[in-house]
Motif scaffolding. Structure first.
Motif: not given
Length: 397
Positions: A319-321, A326-333, A361-368, A384-390
């Motif tokens: 379920g992590l992915l 879901t987070l990428l679709r809803t976050a204001p990025i 990971l690189g993309i998620l860190q830029r978004c964070q 998002l930080a929690g998802k990056i850690a997992l």
């Protein structure tokens, strides 16, 4: 349009609705919104400029009178400056935006001052030199303003005694949120002598989030500082139950040379656990060689040796992915990061190789990083930080 009409006195909702309408259908939005008497030309233009270029709004471009404008109008105008979307001379035809923002940093209203400092920190063309607050008055500002001031000086590119002094003050601030701003600002910065301050700070910092930001900084700057390299390896060793900090360090090390050290530590720990289970003992040296993804060699006592290319897949929690999508679709990025992130998730779903997980990971860190700079997006950033850690924990498994 319904949201705009139902909330005429809630300026944030009103502005967000106007921006959304212009994003969807600019010409129709301009025609419909100009008919509404409760939408002022200034609010209409400032909101639309969040998504539309100035040359598309020539007839609507405002001039904000800083002496008579409402606090809400000034705040929205400063958001434009921070996003680097403000037209030239937005506040006054005789003065550049830089000069007026500097004046607004010292505004009597704390919220206006906070947004002006934030805009100075976020605009790529502004720096600590443009901050309209005297250094000796920083500690008298409210914690939110101090947080952005510390962050601005910590991330500044110019090395100076004043910068070091303000970072020192920020590291010892009694307010958690103020110290957190300072720690976040250090993320991509380093200069000779900074390591003495940060390593002492890390040793005395009680807050988990601030510690993680400092660890992120130390790992990211390990290429520039021998002390950071040594401390990164020491701090990455198993630290009781605090696996979250190790995951933060693992994520920060992606695509950096220090990641090889972390991988070696993980492999050594794994082999130590493997050969110590069941009361058995393995004598002699064990050598573990970690090369490119999928290429592993383990050599031990006698003929114990494994070499070759394995079809390595990164183990991910169920379920992590889906949660990341879901987070990428809803976050204001920004849309480009959203699309790149969703595409990377699809590639990892199809084949979770270390290279593909590292790319995600690189993309998620830029978004964070982007979310941390947006007012009101802290919850998205922390999630998002929690998802990056997992995700990073799976990469290091």
């Amino acid at each position: 349009m319904q949201a705009v009409q139902n909330h005429p006195h809630e300026q944030q909702v009103l502005s967000a609705g106007i921006a959304a309408a212009f994003k969807l259908k600019p010409a129709l939005a301009e025609m419909e919104l100009t008919r509404l008497q409760f939408v002022s030309p200034e609010i209409l233009a400032i909101s639309a400029l969040q998504v539309v270029k100035p040359d598309k709004l020539k007839a609507l471009l405002p001039k904000i009178d800083v002496n008579n404008a409402s606090i809400g109008t000034l705040k929205l105008a400063l958001i434009l400056v921070g996003l680097n979307k403000a037209p030239d001379n937005l506040f006054d035809p005789r003065h550049a935006n830089r000069a007026l923002v500097r004046d607004l940093c010292g505004h009597d209203d704390d919220l206006t001052s906070q947004y002006a400092v934030w805009a100075t920190a976020e605009n790529p063309h502004l720096s600590a030199k443009d901050l309209g607050i005297a250094a000796d008055t920083v500690e008298s500002r409210n914690p939110d303003v101090r947080s952005y001031i510390y962050r601005l000086y910590a991330s500044d590119r110019e090395v100076s005694a004043l910068r070091h002094e303000i970072i020192t003050v920020g590291s010892a601030d009694q307010e958690r949120r103020a110290r957190l701003g300072c720690a976040i600002g250090l993320r991509d910065s380093w200069y000779d002598g900074l390591e003495d301050l940060t390593l002492d700070w890390l040793g005395s910092e009680p807050d988990d989030d601030i510690r993680r930001s400092l660890l992120d900084h130390i790992v990211r700057q390990s290429d520039h500082c021998d002390a950071y390299q040594t401390w990164s390896a020491e701090l990455y060793q198993p630290r009781g139950s605090n696996e979250v900090e190790r995951s933060v360090m693992k994520a920060a090390a992606v695509q950096l040379p220090i990641s090889r050290v972390f991988n070696q530590i993980d492999a050594n720990n794994y082999m130590g656990t493997l050969f110590s289970s069941g009361g058995g003992q393995m004598k002699g040296d064990i050598k573990i060689h970690i090369g490119t993804a999928g290429n592993v060699a383990v050599a031990g006592v006698g003929n114990a040796e494994i070499r070759g290319n394995a079809n390595v897949r990164v183990p991910l929690s169920p379920g992590l992915l889906m949660e990341i999508s879901t987070l990428l679709r809803t976050a204001p990025i920004v849309e480009a990061d959203r699309e790149a992130g969703l595409k990377a998730v699809e590639e990892v779903e199809a084949n979770a190789t270390p290279e593909k997980v590292t790319g995600l990971l690189g993309i998620l860190q830029r978004c964070q990083t982007a979310l941390e700079a947006i007012n009101g997006a802290a919850e998205h950033a922390m999630s998002l930080a929690g998802k990056i850690a997992l995700l990073s924990a799976g990469l290091g498994a």
